[in-house]
Each structure stands twice: as structure tokens, then as C-alpha cells.
Write an enzyme that holds these catalytic residues in place. Sequence first.
Site, PDB file in Angstrom:
ATOM      1  N   TRP A  58       0.846  -1.208   0.000  1.00  0.00           N
ATOM      2  CA  TRP A  58       0.000   0.000   0.000  1.00  0.00           C
ATOM      3  C   TRP A  58       0.881   1.258   0.000  1.00  0.00           C
ATOM      4  O   TRP A  58       0.552   2.246  -0.657  1.00  0.00           O
ATOM      5  CB  TRP A  58      -0.938   0.006   1.223  1.00  0.00           C
ATOM      6  CG  TRP A  58      -2.160  -0.838   1.047  1.00  0.00           C
ATOM      7  CD1 TRP A  58      -2.291  -1.941   0.265  1.00  0.00           C
ATOM      8  CD2 TRP A  58      -3.449  -0.634   1.665  1.00  0.00           C
ATOM      9  NE1 TRP A  58      -3.568  -2.444   0.363  1.00  0.00           N
ATOM     10  CE2 TRP A  58      -4.298  -1.681   1.219  1.00  0.00           C
ATOM     11  CE3 TRP A  58      -3.952   0.299   2.562  1.00  0.00           C
ATOM     12  CZ2 TRP A  58      -5.633  -1.783   1.632  1.00  0.00           C
ATOM     13  CZ3 TRP A  58      -5.275   0.191   2.977  1.00  0.00           C
ATOM     14  CH2 TRP A  58      -6.107  -0.837   2.509  1.00  0.00           C
ATOM     15  N   ASP A  89       3.329  -0.694  17.524  1.00  0.00           N
ATOM     16  CA  ASP A  89       1.980  -1.244  17.640  1.00  0.00           C
ATOM     17  C   ASP A  89       0.980  -0.096  17.474  1.00  0.00           C
ATOM     18  O   ASP A  89       1.064   0.897  18.218  1.00  0.00           O
ATOM     19  CB  ASP A  89       1.872  -1.886  19.039  1.00  0.00           C
ATOM     20  CG  ASP A  89       0.553  -2.588  19.259  1.00  0.00           C
ATOM     21  OD1 ASP A  89      -0.447  -2.257  18.587  1.00  0.00           O
ATOM     22  OD2 ASP A  89       0.527  -3.473  20.134  1.00  0.00           O
ATOM     23  N   ASP A 112      -4.658  -1.375   6.733  1.00  0.00           N
ATOM     24  CA  ASP A 112      -4.895  -2.731   6.227  1.00  0.00           C
ATOM     25  C   ASP A 112      -4.427  -3.746   7.279  1.00  0.00           C
ATOM     26  O   ASP A 112      -4.171  -4.901   6.957  1.00  0.00           O
ATOM     27  CB  ASP A 112      -4.104  -2.897   4.910  1.00  0.00           C
ATOM     28  CG  ASP A 112      -4.512  -4.117   4.104  1.00  0.00           C
ATOM     29  OD1 ASP A 112      -5.693  -4.488   4.148  1.00  0.00           O
ATOM     30  OD2 ASP A 112      -3.632  -4.685   3.418  1.00  0.00           O
ATOM     31  N   LYS A 152      -9.644  -1.670   6.901  1.00  0.00           N
ATOM     32  CA  LYS A 152     -10.149  -3.032   6.686  1.00  0.00           C
ATOM     33  C   LYS A 152     -10.781  -3.562   7.966  1.00  0.00           C
ATOM     34  O   LYS A 152     -10.269  -3.321   9.049  1.00  0.00           O
ATOM     35  CB  LYS A 152      -8.975  -3.942   6.309  1.00  0.00           C
ATOM     36  CG  LYS A 152      -9.372  -5.408   6.202  1.00  0.00           C
ATOM     37  CD  LYS A 152      -8.299  -6.228   5.539  1.00  0.00           C
ATOM     38  CE  LYS A 152      -7.105  -6.451   6.442  1.00  0.00           C
ATOM     39  NZ  LYS A 152      -6.016  -7.103   5.729  1.00  0.00           N
TER      40      LYS A 152
END
Length: 207
Positions: A58, A89, A112, A152
Site C-alpha cells: 500500500w 503497535d 490494512d 479493513k
Amino acid sequence: MSMKPRRVEDRQDHYYWKAKKEGYRSRAAYKLLQMDRKFGIIRKGYWVLDLGASPGGWSQVAVELGASVVAVDLAPMKPIDGVVFIQGDITSKETREMIRGVREKFDVVICDASPKITGHWDIDHYRSVELVEAAFSMAREFLKPGGSFVVKMFQGQETPRLYSEFKKHFRFKKLHSPPASRKRSSEIYFIGKGFGGKFRPKRDDTD
Ligand SMILES: C[S@@+](CC[C@H](N)C(=O)[O-])C[C@H]1O[C@@H](n2cnc3c(N)ncnc32)[C@H](O)[C@@H]1O
């Protein structure tokens, strides 16, 4: 590029071989390309925050479209020109501070990120909800007014709640499954454009 066909499904996969041939680090690159063509998300000169970015498909697409990218992932990522990579994270405060240290506002936030897939829809769904909520919280902090958000999610019980929460913050909103998503996958993308304020729903449908 070090893409290896690990599963039978990969060896038979059109987008896997296309990515290998065209120099993309992931077949996922085509999902962003297809969504960008359909909805016009990334433009030349934009700053894009790419969450869950590794191996970098991406980010490659965003750079090709003329954007500068800040990319974040738990896993390492090989360098790409035009991309500042942060290993961290997306659910942690420290990562947020590191992003702020590079740039405070972005035109587009894309995510994503996936938990490790078990194949059990319910488990995958609940594990993805935490990532979706972290990405949405980042979008609210880092998006410029009018900015765009793509995230997503693995569909499940929480999808309607998350979608109705997202919808309050974007002028244009859509749940979309790009052709490059695997047919049997439960993944779906939320696309929001025109961030900021509260809007009356204008376009609000699912495909
Ligand atoms: C499907 S891959 C992303 C592929 C990428 N869009 C591309 O085109 O190359 C999902 C990524 O989410 C990352 N991820 C999962 N949980 C994360 C977390 N809590 N913070 C950051 N990254 C995470 C994984 O390490 C993995 O690299």
C-alpha cells in the site's frame, strides 16, 4: 522482492503473480489501487498515514500516486523512497507519539492491519475490532478536516456498530469489497471522505 507462494491458494492466485511481475510487495497493493480508482482517495502532494503497512504494497501505491507516507507496522519493512517507517503497535500510545514526532496532520489515513488469521470468522472478527478502533482513533487525531480514511475490517457482529460510528464523521461513506479481495474472505473496507463535523447521510450504501 521476496514473495513466495506459501499456500496452494497463492500459487493459483492471479493477483499474487501480477504483484510479483509488476514489482509490488503484496497482492494487497491491488486492493488499494482498485479503491483509489473507484473513489479517488490519494492525490499528488498528499501526506498518507499507512497503518499495518508491512511488507509495503500500500505504501508503494501511495508513493506512486505522488504522496509522502508515514508507515507503521509491528513487523519490520524494507525501505521505500518517500516513506518514513515506524516499527510499532498501532494500539499503543508510544506509536502515536512517534507519528506525531514525524507529522501532526495527514490528508489520508489507510489501515490494512490484520490480526493473525485463524479461519474462524468470529475470532478473526473480534481480533480485528481492536485494530479497527485503534485506526479510527488515529484517524480522528491525525486527519485534516476534509481528509479520507480507509480501514479493513473482518465482518461480524460489531460491524454495524463500527460503521454507524464512522458514518457520523464523514461526508461520503461506503462499505466496499474490492475485486482483489479473495472471494471467500470476510474482509470489507470502510471508506470515508470529507472528514469532520456531523453530516446528513447523502451517499450511504454497501456493495
Ligand atoms: C495484510 S498485512 C498488510 C499488507 C500491506 N497493506 C501491504 O500492502 O503490504 C497486515 C499487517 O498488519 C500488521 N499488524 C497487525 N497488528 C498490528 C498492530 N497492532 N500494530 C501494527 N501493525 C499490525 C501485521 O504485522 C501485518 O504486517
